[in-house]
Structure formats: structure tokens, C-alpha cells
Design a protein around this motif. Structure first.
Motif, PDB file in Angstrom:
ATOM      1  N   GLY A  62      -2.343  17.252  -1.929  1.00 33.37           N
ATOM      2  CA  GLY A  62      -2.231  16.038  -2.718  1.00 33.37           C
ATOM      3  C   GLY A  62      -1.178  15.063  -2.245  1.00 33.37           C
ATOM      4  N   GLU A  63      -0.873  15.049  -0.943  1.00 31.19           N
ATOM      5  CA  GLU A  63       0.074  14.069  -0.411  1.00 31.19           C
ATOM      6  C   GLU A  63      -0.489  12.654  -0.579  1.00 31.19           C
ATOM      7  OE1 GLU A  63       3.310  14.233   1.604  1.00 31.19           O
ATOM      8  OE2 GLU A  63       3.258  15.746   0.037  1.00 31.19           O
ATOM      9  N   LYS A  64       0.363  11.721  -0.955  1.00 39.11           N
ATOM     10  CA  LYS A  64      -0.105  10.366  -1.210  1.00 39.11           C
ATOM     11  C   LYS A  64       0.733   9.333  -0.463  1.00 39.11           C
ATOM     12  CE  LYS A  64      -1.706  11.410  -5.910  1.00 39.11           C
ATOM     13  NZ  LYS A  64      -1.570  11.072  -7.349  1.00 39.11           N
ATOM     14  N   VAL A  65       0.074   8.244  -0.084  1.00 35.68           N
ATOM     15  CA  VAL A  65       0.793   7.056   0.373  1.00 35.68           C
ATOM     16  C   VAL A  65       0.500   5.963  -0.637  1.00 35.68           C
ATOM     17  CG1 VAL A  65       0.923   7.542   2.836  1.00 35.68           C
ATOM     18  CG2 VAL A  65      -1.133   6.475   1.879  1.00 35.68           C
ATOM     19  N   ASP A  66       1.428   5.013  -0.769  1.00 37.10           N
ATOM     20  CA  ASP A  66       1.301   4.005  -1.818  1.00 37.10           C
ATOM     21  C   ASP A  66       0.080   3.117  -1.637  1.00 37.10           C
ATOM     22  OD1 ASP A  66       3.642   4.567  -3.460  1.00 37.10           O
ATOM     23  OD2 ASP A  66       4.780   4.056  -1.667  1.00 37.10           O
ATOM     24  N   TYR A  67      -0.157   2.676  -0.382  1.00 38.78           N
ATOM     25  CA  TYR A  67      -1.334   1.849  -0.117  1.00 38.78           C
ATOM     26  C   TYR A  67      -1.899   2.226   1.249  1.00 38.78           C
ATOM     27  CZ  TYR A  67       0.272  -1.221  -3.886  1.00 38.78           C
ATOM     28  OH  TYR A  67       0.674  -1.719  -5.094  1.00 38.78           O
ATOM     29  N   ALA A  68      -3.229   2.220   1.333  1.00 42.17           N
ATOM     30  CA  ALA A  68      -3.895   2.389   2.619  1.00 42.17           C
ATOM     31  C   ALA A  68      -4.907   1.262   2.767  1.00 42.17           C
ATOM     32  CB  ALA A  68      -4.590   3.740   2.696  1.00 42.17           C
ATOM     33  N   ILE A  69      -4.789   0.524   3.851  1.00 41.67           N
ATOM     34  CA  ILE A  69      -5.765  -0.513   4.159  1.00 41.67           C
ATOM     35  C   ILE A  69      -6.884   0.126   4.971  1.00 41.67           C
ATOM     36  CG2 ILE A  69      -6.156  -2.663   5.411  1.00 41.67           C
ATOM     37  CD1 ILE A  69      -3.350  -3.502   4.670  1.00 41.67           C
ATOM     38  N   LEU A  70      -8.100  -0.075   4.516  1.00 35.75           N
ATOM     39  CA  LEU A  70      -9.243   0.620   5.110  1.00 35.75           C
ATOM     40  C   LEU A  70     -10.142  -0.319   5.899  1.00 35.75           C
ATOM     41  CD1 LEU A  70     -10.322   2.708   1.968  1.00 35.75           C
ATOM     42  CD2 LEU A  70      -8.638   3.331   3.713  1.00 35.75           C
ATOM     43  N   LYS A  71     -10.765   0.257   6.914  1.00 31.17           N
ATOM     44  CA  LYS A  71     -11.823  -0.421   7.659  1.00 31.17           C
ATOM     45  C   LYS A  71     -12.904   0.616   7.926  1.00 31.17           C
ATOM     46  CE  LYS A  71     -12.813  -3.086  11.834  1.00 31.17           C
ATOM     47  NZ  LYS A  71     -12.263  -3.645  13.107  1.00 31.17           N
ATOM     48  N   ASP A  72     -14.108   0.326   7.486  1.00 32.99           N
ATOM     49  CA  ASP A  72     -15.223   1.277   7.602  1.00 32.99           C
ATOM     50  C   ASP A  72     -14.865   2.613   6.958  1.00 32.99           C
ATOM     51  OD1 ASP A  72     -16.654  -0.641   9.029  1.00 32.99           O
ATOM     52  OD2 ASP A  72     -15.785   0.024  10.943  1.00 32.99           O
ATOM     53  N   GLY A  73     -14.120   2.548   5.851  1.00 33.04           N
ATOM     54  CA  GLY A  73     -13.773   3.747   5.101  1.00 33.04           C
ATOM     55  C   GLY A  73     -12.619   4.551   5.658  1.00 33.04           C
ATOM     56  N   LYS A  74     -12.023   4.102   6.772  1.00 29.14           N
ATOM     57  CA  LYS A  74     -10.921   4.848   7.387  1.00 29.14           C
ATOM     58  C   LYS A  74      -9.639   4.011   7.340  1.00 29.14           C
ATOM     59  CE  LYS A  74     -13.997   7.339  10.535  1.00 29.14           C
ATOM     60  NZ  LYS A  74     -14.325   7.626  11.962  1.00 29.14           N
ATOM     61  N   PRO A  75      -8.503   4.662   7.078  1.00 29.23           N
ATOM     62  CA  PRO A  75      -7.239   3.909   7.005  1.00 29.23           C
ATOM     63  C   PRO A  75      -6.804   3.386   8.373  1.00 29.23           C
ATOM     64  CG  PRO A  75      -6.821   6.261   6.792  1.00 29.23           C
ATOM     65  CD  PRO A  75      -8.309   6.088   6.764  1.00 29.23           C
ATOM     66  N   LYS A  83      11.753   0.741  -4.051  1.00 32.13           N
ATOM     67  CA  LYS A  83      12.027  -0.372  -4.964  1.00 32.13           C
ATOM     68  C   LYS A  83      12.752  -1.498  -4.229  1.00 32.13           C
ATOM     69  CE  LYS A  83      16.521   0.973  -6.907  1.00 32.13           C
ATOM     70  NZ  LYS A  83      17.261   1.244  -8.150  1.00 32.13           N
ATOM     71  N   ALA A  84      12.687  -2.690  -4.775  1.00 31.99           N
ATOM     72  CA  ALA A  84      13.240  -3.884  -4.140  1.00 31.99           C
ATOM     73  C   ALA A  84      14.678  -3.671  -3.703  1.00 31.99           C
ATOM     74  CB  ALA A  84      13.165  -5.073  -5.097  1.00 31.99           C
ATOM     75  N   GLY A  85      14.928  -3.912  -2.424  1.00 29.89           N
ATOM     76  CA  GLY A  85      16.276  -3.757  -1.887  1.00 29.89           C
ATOM     77  C   GLY A  85      16.680  -2.330  -1.631  1.00 29.89           C
ATOM     78  N   GLY A  86      15.770  -1.356  -1.855  1.00 33.13           N
ATOM     79  CA  GLY A  86      16.095   0.061  -1.672  1.00 33.13           C
ATOM     80  C   GLY A  86      16.315   0.425  -0.210  1.00 33.13           C
ATOM     81  N   ASP A  87      16.935   1.582   0.001  1.00 31.49           N
ATOM     82  CA  ASP A  87      17.248   2.052   1.351  1.00 31.49           C
ATOM     83  C   ASP A  87      15.963   2.365   2.114  1.00 31.49           C
ATOM     84  OD1 ASP A  87      18.411   3.037   3.596  1.00 31.49           O
ATOM     85  OD2 ASP A  87      19.363   4.774   2.657  1.00 31.49           O
ATOM     86  N   LEU A  88      15.894   1.890   3.348  1.00 31.72           N
ATOM     87  CA  LEU A  88      14.718   2.145   4.190  1.00 31.72           C
ATOM     88  C   LEU A  88      15.045   3.111   5.318  1.00 31.72           C
ATOM     89  CD1 LEU A  88      12.994  -1.365   4.440  1.00 31.72           C
ATOM     90  CD2 LEU A  88      12.436   0.559   2.957  1.00 31.72           C
ATOM     91  N   ASN A  89      15.977   3.987   5.078  1.00 31.41           N
ATOM     92  CA  ASN A  89      16.292   5.010   6.072  1.00 31.41           C
ATOM     93  C   ASN A  89      15.053   5.845   6.359  1.00 31.41           C
ATOM     94  OD1 ASN A  89      17.268   7.614   7.223  1.00 31.41           O
ATOM     95  ND2 ASN A  89      19.264   6.663   6.905  1.00 31.41           N
ATOM     96  N   ILE A  90      14.851   6.144   7.628  1.00 30.22           N
ATOM     97  CA  ILE A  90      13.653   6.884   8.029  1.00 30.22           C
ATOM     98  C   ILE A  90      13.569   8.246   7.343  1.00 30.22           C
ATOM     99  CG2 ILE A  90      14.708   7.969  10.035  1.00 30.22           C
ATOM    100  CD1 ILE A  90      11.127   6.545   9.746  1.00 30.22           C
ATOM    101  N   LYS A  91      14.717   8.756   6.878  1.00 28.13           N
ATOM    102  CA  LYS A  91      14.725  10.046   6.176  1.00 28.13           C
ATOM    103  C   LYS A  91      13.959   9.968   4.863  1.00 28.13           C
ATOM    104  CE  LYS A  91      19.221  11.411   8.090  1.00 28.13           C
ATOM    105  NZ  LYS A  91      20.636  11.732   7.779  1.00 28.13           N
ATOM    106  N   HIS A  92      13.758   8.758   4.362  1.00 26.20           N
ATOM    107  CA  HIS A  92      13.064   8.575   3.088  1.00 26.20           C
ATOM    108  C   HIS A  92      11.579   8.282   3.284  1.00 26.20           C
ATOM    109  CE1 HIS A  92      17.260   7.123   1.591  1.00 26.20           C
ATOM    110  NE2 HIS A  92      17.183   8.429   1.695  1.00 26.20           N
ATOM    111  N   ALA A  93      11.089   8.507   4.496  1.00 22.62           N
ATOM    112  CA  ALA A  93       9.688   8.184   4.795  1.00 22.62           C
ATOM    113  C   ALA A  93       8.871   9.440   5.059  1.00 22.62           C
ATOM    114  CB  ALA A  93       9.613   7.242   5.995  1.00 22.62           C
ATOM    115  N   GLY A  94       9.197  10.535   4.364  1.00 21.69           N
ATOM    116  CA  GLY A  94       8.528  11.799   4.623  1.00 21.69           C
ATOM    117  C   GLY A  94       7.027  11.744   4.434  1.00 21.69           C
ATOM    118  N   GLN A  95       6.585  11.113   3.328  1.00 23.23           N
ATOM    119  CA  GLN A  95       5.144  11.039   3.075  1.00 23.23           C
ATOM    120  C   GLN A  95       4.433  10.215   4.148  1.00 23.23           C
ATOM    121  OE1 GLN A  95       6.072   9.883  -1.099  1.00 23.23           O
ATOM    122  NE2 GLN A  95       4.178  10.961  -1.555  1.00 23.23           N
ATOM    123  N   LEU A  96       5.093   9.173   4.594  1.00 21.05           N
ATOM    124  CA  LEU A  96       4.500   8.324   5.635  1.00 21.05           C
ATOM    125  C   LEU A  96       4.322   9.125   6.921  1.00 21.05           C
ATOM    126  CD1 LEU A  96       3.637   5.321   5.766  1.00 21.05           C
ATOM    127  CD2 LEU A  96       5.828   4.833   6.856  1.00 21.05           C
TER     128      LEU A  96
END
Length: 363
Positions: A62-75, A83-96
Motif C-alpha cells: 500500500g505504498e502511496k505517492v501524493d500525485y501520479a501523472i498518467l499517460k496511457d494508464g502508466k505514471p 507542507k508549504a515551506g517544509g523541509d525538502l531533504n532527500i531523507k524525507h522522500a522515502g515513498q518517492l
């Protein structure tokens, strides 16, 4: 409305409402979804943009990403939002990271609604790099950034085209950051390299290191000031306006006219903050009037922004002489100046409607 104008409109709206956006969900609704829409994808069409897309990743279900843009049904493009202004450290991108690994997508985006960091797999196939190859700031972007962002638009999206330039973008960005480090706080090795041909066989003592560290930083400031002056002089010459001088350092002018001491009148210097303010006003009003009609005329106590270079058509006055206490004077429809304090130059966008009302009173 042009692509860049849509981005400027979103930028202005976010600048005016950012203090009201306190949660990740609000960030998605007010910032990220409009951004995706500007790229040409319908965020309300689940066949094109799917929120909370789920995938099983190894033992994680059940891993999720917030949004996936699709083309022909594939992301083809996946977003993870903070959240706005939140830290974008790569350590916080586990799901991605995990979702990137189990799908066919070649691009992942980590965003806090203000900054969008684009990742791909340049280093190892099917494994997302730890460093982005492109970054877009909705509150601070240049035309070259917009040209790169356009490649992700629905009408232009082409994986091979993006990947062809991604490698160069990544390393240009890294070199840019390294040069910026040298400019602001040059390392001992860099200072020694710069000084090597100048001191000859002398020993590189701590005193010389300190001396050349200061010289190196001042030389960078002077170089930047000279480059800005050259470009601004060329732009002013083409438009028929008088050239102005730009000073790269806030604390003291680096580039000084040798004959200045012979002049009885003090020299008018246009600072980077004033120039930034001038272009911000142009950006705010470009949907109402041609940008070239918005002109700048600097003086000792303020920098005037005028319509048609006409003193009788003032729009505002940038009172930026004290960089720690920025102020702007906005002219109302009666040509009366009302002065407001600013936390930073971006706060000018809060007065977009007032500037437009003033402009319309002249036209």
C-alpha cells in the motif's frame, strides 16, 4: 494566457496567501494542484492525474505517492508533497524513492508547494538519484527555468528530450552551487590556488590566507557587479534610458568610478534590491500593460517606478536605502503616496492590486 504568465499569476497568488496555508493538504490544494494544471494536466481527471496512487513495494504494502501523472494508464511523473515551506531533504522522500523503483516512470518530484525538485535515474538505472537535476522555485524563477519546466508540460512531454539535457542540468547546478560557495566563503585550497601566481615563492602564511580570502570575496563581488552593469547598460541603451550603476555588495560599493572624488554631487547607485523590485513591479503589471512601458528612475532617497518614464505618472517609490528596513511608497489614484514597510522584496507582490489601480488611472 502564456505559460510564463500563468506561472507569474500563481506566484503572485501564493505570495499573498502563503501565511494562510498551514497544512500539507492545504498546500496540495492551493499550490501543487494549480501547478500541475498549468503544466496542462487536469488534476480532477483520475485518468490523467491520480492522487494517492498505490503500489506494493517488496514487503511494504500500500505504498502511496501524493500525485501520479498518467499517460496511457502508466505514471510518467510522480509527486511527493510536503507542507508549504517544509523541509525538502532527500531523507524525507522515502515513498518517492520506493515508488520510483517499482514503476516505469523516469521522473519524480519532491515539493513543498514553493520549490519543486525534479529527480531521475542518471546514476543507476531504475534507482532515483539522491540529487535533483532541476529545481523550480515558484516565487523566484527566471525565463531559463521556465523553458526547462515547459519540457514537462503535457503538450511537450518527451522522455528522451528531457533526459538529453538532464545530465547537463544536474552538473551545471552542482557547479553553480560550488562557485557560490567559493564566492561567499572560499575554501583555503581555493584561496591558495588563486594566490599562487601572485605571491610567487612566498610561503602561504595565515596572514596571507586571511588577506587573500578577503580579496577573493571582493573580487567576486566586483566581477558580478561589472557583469550586471554591462547587461543593464546594454538594456538601458537599447530602450533609450540613461544607464545606472549596480553594486553587488550591500555593505560597500566595490566598483567605483576613479573620477568620482572629483564630482561635487553624490553618485546615484542602483542596488540589486532596487533592480529586483523594479522587475517585480513589471511582472505584476505585465497583464495590464507592456513591460517596456514600466521604467525606473533612481534618485538619492528613493528609486521611482514610472509609467512611460513620465514623472507625472508615478506608480511607486522603492525606498530601499536601508536594506534592513525596506519600504515602498504606493501612489493612489489621487497621486498621493502611501508608505508601507516590507519584510523583503517579495512582499511587493502584496500590493499588486494597488499598483494596477494606479496604472489604470493613468491609462
Amino acid at each position: 494566457m502564456d505559460f510564463i504568465d500563468q506561472l507569474r499569476l500563481l506566484s503572485s497568488r501564493i505570495a499573498n496567501t502563503i501565511n494562510l496555508i498551514q497544512t500539507e493538504e492545504a498546500t496540495k490544494n492551493a499550490m501543487v494542484m494549480p501547478f500541475i494544471n498549468i503544466l496542462g494536466y487536469n488534476p480532477f481527471d483520475p485518468l490523467e492525474v491520480t492522487p494517492e496512487l498505490t503500489a506494493d513495494v517488496g514487503t511494504k504494502k500500500g505504498e502511496k505517492v501524493d500525485y501520479a501523472i498518467l499517460k496511457d494508464g502508466k505514471p510518467i511523473l510522480i509527486f511527493e508533497c510536503k507542507k508549504a515551506g517544509g523541509d525538502l531533504n532527500i531523507k524525507h522522500a522515502g515513498q518517492l524513492f520506493r515508488y520510483f523503483h517499482v514503476t516505469e516512470t523516469r521522473f519524480g518530484v519532491l515539493t513543498n508547494g514553493l520549490v519543486y525538485r525534479f529527480f531521475t535515474d542518471l546514476e543507476q538505472p531504475n534507482k532515483m538519484d539522491e540529487k535533483p537535476f532541476f529545481e523550480f522555485n515558484i516565487l523566484d524563477f527566471k525565463e531559463k527555468d521556465v523553458e526547462e519546466l515547459k519540457k514537462f508540460a503535457k503538450s511537450a512531454f518527451d522522455v528522451d528530450n528531457i533526459l538529453n539535457t538532464a545530465n547537463d542540468l544536474k552538473y551545471v547546478r552542482a557547479v553553480h552551487q560550488k562557485i557560490n560557495e567559493f564566492m561567499t566563503e572560499p575554501s583555503d585550497e581555493f584561496v591558495k590556488l588563486v594566490a599562487a601566481d601572485l605571491i610567487g615563492t612566498k610561503r602561504f602564511t595565515p596572514a596571507l590566507k586571511e588577506q587573500f580570502s578577503t580579496i577573493t570575496k571582493r573580487a567576486f563581488d566586483q566581477l558580478i557587479g561589472d557583469k550586471i552593469n554591462e547587461r543593464l547598460k546594454g538594456a538601458m541603451t537599447q530602450s533609450g534610458s540613461a544607464p545606472v550603476q549596480i553594486v553587488a555588495s550591500k555593505s560597500e560599493p566595490i566598483s567605483i568610478d576613479e573620477s568620482a572624488s572629483e564630482k561635487t554631487e553624490p553618485q546615484v547607485i542602483t542596488t540589486p534590491e532596487e533592480l529586483e523590485g523594479f522587475y517585480a513591479v513589471r511582472a505584476m503589471l505585465r497583464d495590464v500593460v507592456q513591460p517596456k512601458r514600466i521604467t525606473m528612475r533612481d534618485a538619492q532617497s528613493y528609486c521611482a517606478i514610472l509609467l512611460d518614464n513620465n514623472n507625472r505618472k508615478p506608480l511607486c517609490r522603492l525606498r530601499f536605502n536601508n536594506v534592513d528596513k525596506l519600504k515602498v511608497g504606493i501612489f493612489n489614484t489621487e497621486k498621493e503616496e502611501e508608505i508601507f514597510s516590507l519584510e523583503n522584496v517579495d512582499d511587493l507582490f502584496s500590493y499588486a492590486d494597488s499598483l494596477k489601480n494606479t496604472l489604470k488611472s493613468y491609462d
